[in-house]
Design an enzyme around this catalytic site. Structure first.
Site, PDB file in Angstrom:
ATOM      1  N   GLY A 113      32.804  82.388  34.745  1.00  0.00           N
ATOM      2  CA  GLY A 113      32.193  83.686  35.038  1.00  0.00           C
ATOM      3  C   GLY A 113      31.993  84.516  33.782  1.00  0.00           C
ATOM      4  O   GLY A 113      32.010  83.985  32.673  1.00  0.00           O
ATOM      5  N   ALA A 114      31.819  85.846  33.987  1.00  0.00           N
ATOM      6  CA  ALA A 114      31.407  86.737  32.888  1.00  0.00           C
ATOM      7  C   ALA A 114      30.168  86.117  32.231  1.00  0.00           C
ATOM      8  O   ALA A 114      30.129  85.883  31.021  1.00  0.00           O
ATOM      9  CB  ALA A 114      32.532  86.963  31.887  1.00  0.00           C
ATOM     10  N   GLY A 164      24.002  81.970  27.693  1.00  0.00           N
ATOM     11  CA  GLY A 164      24.455  80.591  27.456  1.00  0.00           C
ATOM     12  C   GLY A 164      24.679  79.879  28.779  1.00  0.00           C
ATOM     13  O   GLY A 164      24.178  78.770  29.009  1.00  0.00           O
ATOM     14  N   HIS A 165      25.419  80.541  29.685  1.00  0.00           N
ATOM     15  CA  HIS A 165      25.639  79.957  31.015  1.00  0.00           C
ATOM     16  C   HIS A 165      24.303  79.776  31.741  1.00  0.00           C
ATOM     17  O   HIS A 165      24.060  78.749  32.383  1.00  0.00           O
ATOM     18  CB  HIS A 165      26.517  80.873  31.867  1.00  0.00           C
ATOM     19  CG  HIS A 165      27.890  81.123  31.334  1.00  0.00           C
ATOM     20  ND1 HIS A 165      28.305  82.353  30.893  1.00  0.00           N
ATOM     21  CD2 HIS A 165      28.959  80.294  31.177  1.00  0.00           C
ATOM     22  CE1 HIS A 165      29.564  82.284  30.511  1.00  0.00           C
ATOM     23  NE2 HIS A 165      29.988  81.046  30.662  1.00  0.00           N
ATOM     24  N   GLY A 205      27.971  73.002  28.083  1.00  0.00           N
ATOM     25  CA  GLY A 205      27.409  73.483  26.826  1.00  0.00           C
ATOM     26  C   GLY A 205      28.037  72.798  25.625  1.00  0.00           C
ATOM     27  O   GLY A 205      29.249  72.555  25.598  1.00  0.00           O
ATOM     28  N   LYS A 239      28.474  74.276  23.073  1.00  0.00           N
ATOM     29  CA  LYS A 239      29.318  75.327  22.498  1.00  0.00           C
ATOM     30  C   LYS A 239      30.778  74.869  22.470  1.00  0.00           C
ATOM     31  O   LYS A 239      31.502  75.115  21.511  1.00  0.00           O
ATOM     32  CB  LYS A 239      29.147  76.597  23.346  1.00  0.00           C
ATOM     33  CG  LYS A 239      30.223  77.630  23.212  1.00  0.00           C
ATOM     34  CD  LYS A 239      30.072  78.404  21.944  1.00  0.00           C
ATOM     35  CE  LYS A 239      30.951  79.614  21.838  1.00  0.00           C
ATOM     36  NZ  LYS A 239      32.280  79.501  22.355  1.00  0.00           N
ATOM     37  N   MET A 277      26.926  82.797  21.778  1.00  0.00           N
ATOM     38  CA  MET A 277      27.305  83.604  22.944  1.00  0.00           C
ATOM     39  C   MET A 277      28.606  83.088  23.534  1.00  0.00           C
ATOM     40  O   MET A 277      28.835  81.885  23.602  1.00  0.00           O
ATOM     41  CB  MET A 277      26.208  83.546  23.997  1.00  0.00           C
ATOM     42  CG  MET A 277      25.000  84.332  23.578  1.00  0.00           C
ATOM     43  SD  MET A 277      23.885  84.542  24.956  1.00  0.00           S
ATOM     44  CE  MET A 277      22.559  85.384  24.100  1.00  0.00           C
ATOM     45  N   SER A 278      29.457  84.025  23.947  1.00  0.00           N
ATOM     46  CA  SER A 278      30.740  83.676  24.547  1.00  0.00           C
ATOM     47  C   SER A 278      31.207  84.847  25.390  1.00  0.00           C
ATOM     48  O   SER A 278      30.988  86.008  25.026  1.00  0.00           O
ATOM     49  CB  SER A 278      31.768  83.408  23.439  1.00  0.00           C
ATOM     50  OG  SER A 278      33.072  83.458  23.976  1.00  0.00           O
ATOM     51  N   ARG A 336      34.046  85.764  25.548  1.00  0.00           N
ATOM     52  CA  ARG A 336      35.089  86.451  24.766  1.00  0.00           C
ATOM     53  C   ARG A 336      34.505  87.398  23.721  1.00  0.00           C
ATOM     54  O   ARG A 336      35.249  88.199  23.152  1.00  0.00           O
ATOM     55  CB  ARG A 336      36.018  85.430  24.103  1.00  0.00           C
ATOM     56  CG  ARG A 336      36.895  84.691  25.105  1.00  0.00           C
ATOM     57  CD  ARG A 336      37.993  83.881  24.446  1.00  0.00           C
ATOM     58  NE  ARG A 336      38.980  83.422  25.406  1.00  0.00           N
ATOM     59  CZ  ARG A 336      38.992  82.214  25.978  1.00  0.00           C
ATOM     60  NH1 ARG A 336      38.065  81.324  25.669  1.00  0.00           N
ATOM     61  NH2 ARG A 336      39.934  81.881  26.848  1.00  0.00           N
TER      62      ARG A 336
HETATM   63  P1  AMP Z   1      33.025  79.083  30.159  1.00  0.00           P
HETATM   64  O1  AMP Z   1      32.638  80.050  31.220  1.00  0.00           O
HETATM   65  O2  AMP Z   1      33.279  79.695  28.842  1.00  0.00           O
HETATM   66  O3  AMP Z   1      34.109  78.135  30.619  1.00  0.00           O
HETATM   67  O4  AMP Z   1      31.752  78.160  29.928  1.00  0.00           O
HETATM   68  C1  AMP Z   1      31.131  77.491  30.988  1.00  0.00           C
HETATM   69  C2  AMP Z   1      30.097  76.552  30.427  1.00  0.00           C
HETATM   70  O5  AMP Z   1      29.128  77.296  29.699  1.00  0.00           O
HETATM   71  C3  AMP Z   1      30.687  75.522  29.457  1.00  0.00           C
HETATM   72  O6  AMP Z   1      30.044  74.277  29.664  1.00  0.00           O
HETATM   73  C4  AMP Z   1      30.327  76.108  28.103  1.00  0.00           C
HETATM   74  O7  AMP Z   1      30.215  75.139  27.096  1.00  0.00           O
HETATM   75  C5  AMP Z   1      28.975  76.725  28.417  1.00  0.00           C
HETATM   76  N1  AMP Z   1      28.658  77.751  27.421  1.00  0.00           N
HETATM   77  C6  AMP Z   1      29.425  78.799  27.049  1.00  0.00           C
HETATM   78  N2  AMP Z   1      28.831  79.492  26.065  1.00  0.00           N
HETATM   79  C7  AMP Z   1      27.661  78.860  25.801  1.00  0.00           C
HETATM   80  C8  AMP Z   1      26.601  79.081  24.880  1.00  0.00           C
HETATM   81  N3  AMP Z   1      26.626  80.088  24.000  1.00  0.00           N
HETATM   82  N4  AMP Z   1      25.549  78.233  24.889  1.00  0.00           N
HETATM   83  C9  AMP Z   1      25.522  77.185  25.765  1.00  0.00           C
HETATM   84  N5  AMP Z   1      26.488  76.933  26.669  1.00  0.00           N
HETATM   85  C10 AMP Z   1      27.551  77.744  26.678  1.00  0.00           C
END
Ligand code: AMP
Length: 288
Positions: free
Chosen positions: A35-36, A40-41, A151, A153, A188-189, A191
């Site tokens: 979430g959040a 990127g997501h 991702g 990432k 993008m993150s 965090r």
């Molecule tokens: P997270 O919510 O951080 O666990 O990320 C969920 C998915 O989104 C994971 O597969 C991450 O690798 C992907 N993700 C997060 N940030 C990015 C980004 N900047 N670009 C592409 N994919 C991303």
């Protein structure tokens, strides 16, 4: 008017609905997230939509991938905004389960992540990938999609999932998607929202240092040890506190000394109290 996605809280209900969709000939894509959501997501959702009839996004802050003292409690939870953002896509279903739905009371079974999880992130977050592998396998069970989108990432994470899928014979295609960056290069993150304005500026050093290293490799630099030392120095000079910087084989993630083929440059670093990761793939001119 864009429609908000259909939201499931009960994993079994989702599984039945997915099986029905597949029985009617639909190809289903899965995008696991915490979430959040950011662009990127959303790029993963867009990628899924290219080849799937239905995309399932899971939104679950998974407790087992956080160690004590990490940011599990303060991790941003923004379900309403996430649903708004997802209404740009159709058809999308969302699974937003409670912790007890994914970890039934009394459950003690977990996945031991593959060997590739022990290095890099695994050295700094020893229990992290076991938690990731466990929740991702559970998500594959409750959302038995045809393909799952991850991702680049989280480069090591994709490798861990790819190996787990191979080792445990999981019938799902794993698709890697490129990193989406802010205009100034910051990856993008979720965090990033912890960063103050000053820290956000300092954090730029990570993508800039990676860019500079890629450029050097493209200009025939082949000594990975020297390049890593230079990167560490640049990051420190800019006020970033690196945990690791490595130039590695993109498949094994083992560090290389001489760059002769495509490599991935991986960085994990702290800016203030926020831990950030980033990476870039680059090929030397000799291998093209
Ligand atoms: P997270 O919510 O951080 O666990 O990320 C969920 C998915 O989104 C994971 O597969 C991450 O690798 C992907 N993700 C997060 N940030 C990015 C980004 N900047 N670009 C592409 N994919 C991303």
């Amino acid at each position: 008017m864009p429609q908000k996605p259909r939201v499931f809280h009960d994993p079994s209900e989702l599984r039945v609905a997915i099986r029905q969709a597949q029985a009617s000939g639909q190809r289903v894509g899965l995008v696991p997230t915490m979430g959040a959501l950011h662009e990127g997501h959303l790029s993963l959702v867009a990628e899924s939509q290219k080849s799937c009839d239905l995309t399932v996004v899971t939104i679950f802050v998974n407790p087992t991938q956080f160690a004590p003292g990490e940011d599990f409690e303060k991790y941003p939870r923004t379900l309403d905004t996430d649903l708004e953002l997802l209404s740009r896509f159709e058809p999308v279903w969302v699974l937003a389960p409670e912790v007890e739905a994914m970890y039934p009371p009394g459950s003690t079974t977990e996945v031991k992540a593959p060997q590739i999880a022990r290095m890099l992130e695994g050295e700094f977050r020893p229990t992290h990938f076991d938690g990731v592998a466990t929740i991702v396998l559970k998500l594959f069970q409750v959302a038995p999609a045809d393909a799952a989108y991850f991702g680049q990432k989280d480069f090591q994470q994709v490798r861990v999932i790819e190996e787990m899928v191979r080792d445990l014979l999981v019938p799902i295609e794993v698709v890697r998607c490129p990193i989406v960056r802010e205009e100034d290069g910051l990856a993008m993150s979720s965090r990033n929202r912890y960063l103050s304005a000053d820290e956000r500026q300092i954090a730029l050093s990570i993508s800039q240092t990676l860019d500079a290293a890629c450029l050097q490799i493209e200009r025939h630099a082949t000594n990975a040890t020297t390049l890593c030392a230079e990167m560490l120095q640049c990051l420190r000079d800019d006020g970033v506190v690196p945990e690791y910087v490595t130039i590695a084989d993109p498949r094994t993630l083992k560090s290389v000394e001489t760059i002769e083929a495509e490599v991935v440059i991986l960085v994990a670093a702290k800016v203030g109290t926020t831990r950030l990761i980033d990476n870039m793939l680059v090929s030397p001119p000799s291998s093209r």
